[in-house]
Design an enzyme around this catalytic site. Structure first.
Site, PDB file in Angstrom:
ATOM      1  N   ARG A   1      14.348  42.959 134.615  1.00 13.30           N
ATOM      2  CA  ARG A   1      15.676  43.071 135.213  1.00 13.30           C
ATOM      3  C   ARG A   1      16.595  42.004 134.628  1.00 13.30           C
ATOM      4  NH1 ARG A   1      15.167  43.574 141.667  1.00 13.30           N
ATOM      5  NH2 ARG A   1      16.968  42.208 141.475  1.00 13.30           N
TER       6      ARG A   1
ATOM      7  N   ARG B   1       8.578  38.811 136.270  1.00 14.27           N
ATOM      8  CA  ARG B   1       8.504  40.176 136.821  1.00 14.27           C
ATOM      9  C   ARG B   1       8.885  41.235 135.784  1.00 14.27           C
ATOM     10  NH1 ARG B   1      11.509  41.583 142.368  1.00 14.27           N
ATOM     11  NH2 ARG B   1      13.399  40.947 141.269  1.00 14.27           N
TER      12      ARG B   1
ATOM     13  N   LYS C   1       8.866  41.921 148.372  1.00 15.29           N
ATOM     14  CA  LYS C   1       9.395  42.966 149.249  1.00 15.29           C
ATOM     15  C   LYS C   1       9.214  44.363 148.657  1.00 15.29           C
ATOM     16  CE  LYS C   1      13.678  41.605 149.803  1.00 15.29           C
ATOM     17  NZ  LYS C   1      13.738  40.400 148.973  1.00 15.29           N
TER      18      LYS C   1
ATOM     19  N   ARG D   1      21.971  41.537 154.289  1.00 15.88           N
ATOM     20  CA  ARG D   1      21.832  40.315 153.502  1.00 15.88           C
ATOM     21  C   ARG D   1      22.597  39.153 154.129  1.00 15.88           C
ATOM     22  NH1 ARG D   1      19.257  42.216 148.791  1.00 15.88           N
ATOM     23  NH2 ARG D   1      19.502  40.797 147.062  1.00 15.88           N
TER      24      ARG D   1
ATOM     25  N   ARG E   1      20.601  33.437 143.105  1.00 17.39           N
ATOM     26  CA  ARG E   1      20.144  34.384 144.132  1.00 17.39           C
ATOM     27  C   ARG E   1      19.393  33.663 145.252  1.00 17.39           C
ATOM     28  NH1 ARG E   1      16.825  37.960 140.353  1.00 17.39           N
ATOM     29  NH2 ARG E   1      16.235  39.193 142.162  1.00 17.39           N
TER      30      ARG E   1
HETATM   31  P1  AMP Z   1      17.758  43.042 144.980  1.00 16.32           P
HETATM   32  O1  AMP Z   1      17.147  44.100 144.134  1.00 16.32           O
HETATM   33  O2  AMP Z   1      17.572  43.308 146.456  1.00 16.32           O
HETATM   34  O3  AMP Z   1      17.331  41.650 144.578  1.00 16.32           O
HETATM   35  O4  AMP Z   1      19.344  43.122 144.731  1.00 16.32           O
HETATM   36  C1  AMP Z   1      19.900  42.905 143.458  1.00 16.32           C
HETATM   37  C2  AMP Z   1      21.386  42.573 143.585  1.00 16.32           C
HETATM   38  O5  AMP Z   1      22.069  43.694 144.201  1.00 16.32           O
HETATM   39  C3  AMP Z   1      21.705  41.392 144.486  1.00 16.32           C
HETATM   40  O6  AMP Z   1      21.591  40.146 143.799  1.00 16.32           O
HETATM   41  C4  AMP Z   1      23.145  41.711 144.893  1.00 16.32           C
HETATM   42  O7  AMP Z   1      24.039  41.433 143.837  1.00 16.32           O
HETATM   43  C5  AMP Z   1      23.104  43.216 145.074  1.00 16.32           C
HETATM   44  N1  AMP Z   1      22.740  43.576 146.469  1.00 16.32           N
HETATM   45  C6  AMP Z   1      21.584  44.173 146.899  1.00 16.32           C
HETATM   46  N2  AMP Z   1      21.605  44.344 148.231  1.00 16.32           N
HETATM   47  C7  AMP Z   1      22.784  43.834 148.665  1.00 16.32           C
HETATM   48  C8  AMP Z   1      23.401  43.691 149.945  1.00 16.32           C
HETATM   49  N3  AMP Z   1      22.791  44.099 151.078  1.00 16.32           N
HETATM   50  N4  AMP Z   1      24.643  43.144 150.007  1.00 16.32           N
HETATM   51  C9  AMP Z   1      25.290  42.748 148.891  1.00 16.32           C
HETATM   52  N5  AMP Z   1      24.752  42.813 147.663  1.00 16.32           N
HETATM   53  C10 AMP Z   1      23.522  43.362 147.532  1.00 16.32           C
END
Ligand code: AMP
Length: 210
Positions: free
Chosen positions: A153, A122, A13, A88, A164
């Site tokens: 990360r 990654r 993404k 989400r 996740r």
């Molecule tokens: P990502 O970079 O999109 O994988 O997000 C990393 C982490 O941020 C996720 O595992 C969640 O803990 C938090 N996070 C990101 N977007 C959301 C969302 N829309 N709702 C809740 N938590 C989020």
């Protein structure tokens, strides 16, 4: 153009988001990036988000929805935006419906076996957010795009990745049906092919939506 980017963690993404935002002159809004920036800066939101992100769980909906609702009022959203990592779950999607009208949902489907390797390998640029796979870096530790430092990360480890992916399957995947019923889903399949191959397909479809 107002878009949502949907796909499991590791579906690519972030990479596609940068390309889409560049091509259509729209702003890329990643809730994950917003949380990481807040954690780094030690803000109140960051302190709250830290424990959730480290466990691979979702940050509470009220907090996340408020952040996005506010972000969409900024001037740079006037030409359109691409939401990456939001919504989400169904609650967030229904909330979003109350303050935004989305034109299309780019959904990247990908074989789950590929995801673990992608996420654990990654490396991300601290400066511009560009991501790489460790197998293609040949020991390089800086970003090709901006020279920033590459890092792994904290949540890209096998245990957190498992959590996740489970959260994605249970809470986020139902959004595919939600947006299919609304008639705005645009389905794509990610693969091991270079990101540009997928981007060409996405571009062909989005050009028609413009
Ligand atoms: P990502 O970079 O999109 O994988 O997000 C990393 C982490 O941020 C996720 O595992 C969640 O803990 C938090 N996070 C990101 N977007 C959301 C969302 N829309 N709702 C809740 N938590 C989020």
């Amino acid at each position: 153009m107002k878009l949502i980017l949907l796909g499991a963690p590791g579906a690519g993404k972030g990479t596609q988001a940068t390309k889409i935002a560049d091509r259509y002159g729209i702003v890329h809004i990643s809730t994950g990036d917003i949380f990481r920036a807040n954690i780094k800066a030690g803000t109140k939101i960051g302190l709250l988000a830290k424990s959730y992100t480290e466990r691979g769980e979702l940050v509470p909906d009220e907090v996340t929805v408020d952040i996005v609702k506010d972000r969409l009022t900024w001037d740079d959203c006037k030409n359109g935006y691409l939401l990456d990592g939001f919504p989400r779950n169904l609650f967030q999607a229904k909330e979003l419906d109350t303050f935004a009208e989305i034109d299309g949902v780019v959904n990247i489907n990908i074989d789950h076996k590929l995801l673990m390797d992608r996420l654990c390998g990654r490396r991300v640029c601290r400066e511009c957010g560009e991501s790489y796979h460790v197998s293609t870096l040949n020991g390089r530790t800086t970003c090709e795009r901006c020279g920033g430092e590459l890092y792994q990360r904290k949540d890209d480890n096998p245990e957190t990745v498992d959590a996740r992916l489970a959260v994605y399957n249970e809470q986020t995947a139902p959004l595919i049906d939600y947006y299919t019923e609304k008639g705005i889903i645009l389905n794509f399949t990610g693969s091991e092919a270079p990101a540009d191959v997928l981007f060409e397909e996405i571009k062909t479809v989005l050009d028609r939506l413009k």
